[in-house]
Design a protein around this motif. Structure first.
Motif, mmCIF file in Angstrom:
data_model
loop_
_atom_site.group_PDB
_atom_site.id
_atom_site.type_symbol
_atom_site.label_atom_id
_atom_site.label_comp_id
_atom_site.label_asym_id
_atom_site.label_seq_id
_atom_site.Cartn_x
_atom_site.Cartn_y
_atom_site.Cartn_z
ATOM 1 N N VAL A 136 -89.429 83.815 -14.598
ATOM 2 C CA VAL A 136 -89.830 84.746 -15.661
ATOM 3 C C VAL A 136 -89.086 86.071 -15.520
ATOM 4 O O VAL A 136 -88.596 86.640 -16.510
ATOM 5 C CB VAL A 136 -91.356 84.967 -15.627
ATOM 6 C CG1 VAL A 136 -91.751 86.118 -16.547
ATOM 7 C CG2 VAL A 136 -92.088 83.698 -16.031
ATOM 8 N N VAL A 137 -88.980 86.573 -14.289
ATOM 9 C CA VAL A 137 -88.363 87.882 -14.057
ATOM 10 C C VAL A 137 -86.864 87.847 -14.320
ATOM 11 O O VAL A 137 -86.312 88.736 -14.978
ATOM 12 C CB VAL A 137 -88.646 88.369 -12.623
ATOM 13 C CG1 VAL A 137 -87.830 89.623 -12.303
ATOM 14 C CG2 VAL A 137 -90.132 88.645 -12.447
ATOM 15 N N PHE A 138 -86.175 86.810 -13.824
ATOM 16 C CA PHE A 138 -84.716 86.807 -13.861
ATOM 17 C C PHE A 138 -84.115 85.996 -15.009
ATOM 18 O O PHE A 138 -82.903 86.067 -15.231
ATOM 19 C CB PHE A 138 -84.162 86.287 -12.531
ATOM 20 C CG PHE A 138 -84.435 87.194 -11.378
ATOM 21 C CD1 PHE A 138 -83.757 88.399 -11.243
ATOM 22 C CD2 PHE A 138 -85.393 86.861 -10.433
ATOM 23 C CE1 PHE A 138 -84.023 89.253 -10.177
ATOM 24 C CE2 PHE A 138 -85.662 87.709 -9.371
ATOM 25 C CZ PHE A 138 -84.982 88.902 -9.242
ATOM 26 N N VAL A 139 -84.918 85.207 -15.730
ATOM 27 C CA VAL A 139 -84.401 84.417 -16.852
ATOM 28 C C VAL A 139 -85.068 84.815 -18.162
ATOM 29 O O VAL A 139 -84.396 85.223 -19.118
ATOM 30 C CB VAL A 139 -84.576 82.901 -16.597
ATOM 31 C CG1 VAL A 139 -84.073 82.099 -17.803
ATOM 32 C CG2 VAL A 139 -83.828 82.474 -15.335
ATOM 33 N N ILE A 140 -86.385 84.705 -18.211
ATOM 34 C CA ILE A 140 -87.099 84.997 -19.455
ATOM 35 C C ILE A 140 -87.037 86.480 -19.798
ATOM 36 O O ILE A 140 -86.783 86.867 -20.949
ATOM 37 C CB ILE A 140 -88.571 84.534 -19.364
ATOM 38 C CG1 ILE A 140 -88.651 83.043 -19.053
ATOM 39 C CG2 ILE A 140 -89.299 84.856 -20.670
ATOM 40 C CD1 ILE A 140 -87.991 82.163 -20.100
ATOM 41 N N SER A 141 -87.238 87.342 -18.795
ATOM 42 C CA SER A 141 -87.242 88.783 -19.045
ATOM 43 C C SER A 141 -85.922 89.293 -19.640
ATOM 44 O O SER A 141 -85.948 90.061 -20.608
ATOM 45 C CB SER A 141 -87.577 89.534 -17.755
ATOM 46 O OG SER A 141 -87.460 90.922 -17.922
#
Length: 304
Positions: free
Chosen positions: A22-27
């Motif tokens: 979530v932090v490094f791809v979705i965000s």
């Protein structure tokens, strides 16, 4: 209670990977969507909201549409050329040598040819670009033009002629990609029971019939994977165009691709909002084509 403990263990095991994703791809995707609605220049802490003005500008941007046309050309040419050549070479390496003692084999030296075909995969894309700068040099120092001049022909501006520059880069992409798919299809052919081929050969099937009636249908799932990979690769091309093209996308924007235009817009012109709008457009084009390709190429699985 036992089931709850199992679910708790699975949740705890997956929590860290999901958070990192979530932090490094979705965000970053969410941030790109937000920035595409602003006029951020990369400096101010609070970019001003501009609505859909960046997307309206895309429809009027001639360079953007040239890049889109180049990607359409890549979508057609790259999978067609790479998959056709890879299927042909892998068939020769595995089944093209005829039969000996009732068993089919590849052409002579097939193990050596596998190494030769795969060799471009071990080279970094930037190194490949530098190598082909020497191949495509417009004077007698170039490998191709040196040969043309030696036989009395005029040299060709492979990377300086707008009509052929992008085709020259496509040729490099094909050269680099074929080896991987030769190995991929060879692995797929190795998984097909040899009895199937030998029975067909005993019934009088020639190489043409073996390929189109047996090999191709049984390799369809592998072919579909290759098609999707190459279609996604057709929306890239950043490194080779950056290294090989004249003035990063030239001449006359004939080799422009969206990843390079995004990079230029953001880091050369400091228009991060507009670059983000290009990135969002590229994202939806890639996802849309991948879904359509999966739908179109779907067929009933053949068991063997």
């Amino acid at each position: 209670m036992r089931r709850l403990r199992e679910y708790g263990f699975i949740t705890g095991f997956l929590a860290i990977p999901v958070i990192l994703y979530v932090v490094f791809v979705i965000s970053p995707y969410v941030q790109a969507f937000y920035l595409s609605l602003t006029d951020w220049g990369g400096v101010s802490a609070f970019p001003s909201f501009s609505g859909f003005s960046n997307y309206t500008r895309l429809f009027e941007d001639e360079v953007f549409w040239k890049a889109v046309r180049n990607h359409v050309l890549l979508l057609i040419a790259l999978p067609l050329l790479v998959l056709s050549l890879a299927l042909f070479f892998s068939f020769l390496l595995n089944l093209g040598g005829g039969s000996k003692g009732g068993k089919l084999r590849g052409v002579w030296g097939s193990k050596f040819y596998r190494v030769v075909f795969f060799f471009p995969q071990v080279l970094a894309v930037a190194i490949v670009g530098v190598l082909f700068q020497a191949v495509y040099r417009p004077d007698e120092g170039g490998i191709i033009n040196g040969a043309l001049i030696a036989i009395g022909l005029e040299p060709i501006g492979w990377l300086t002629e707008p009509s052929i520059a992008f085709w020259a880069i496509i040729g490099v992409m094909v050269w680099q990609a074929v080896g991987f798919y030769v190995v991929l299809f060879s692995a797929g052919m190795a998984a097909i029971p040899k009895d199937v081929f030998e029975a067909a050969a005993l019934d009088g099937a020639g190489r043409f019939r073996l390929f189109f009636s047996i090999t191709l249908p049984l390799l369809w799932d592998t072919l579909q994977v290759g098609w999707i990979y190459l279609s996604i690769a057709a929306f890239d091309g950043f490194a080779l165009v950056q290294v090989l093209s004249v003035d990063r996308g030239g001449p006359d924007n004939s080799t422009a691709v969206l990843p390079l235009e995004i990079w230029k817009t953001a880091f050369s012109y400091s228009e991060f909002g507009y670059a983000s709008a290009m990135g969002v457009a590229l994202f939806f084009m890639t996802i849309t084509f991948a879904v359509l390709a999966l739908r179109v190429s779907r067929r009933e699985k053949i068991e063997f």
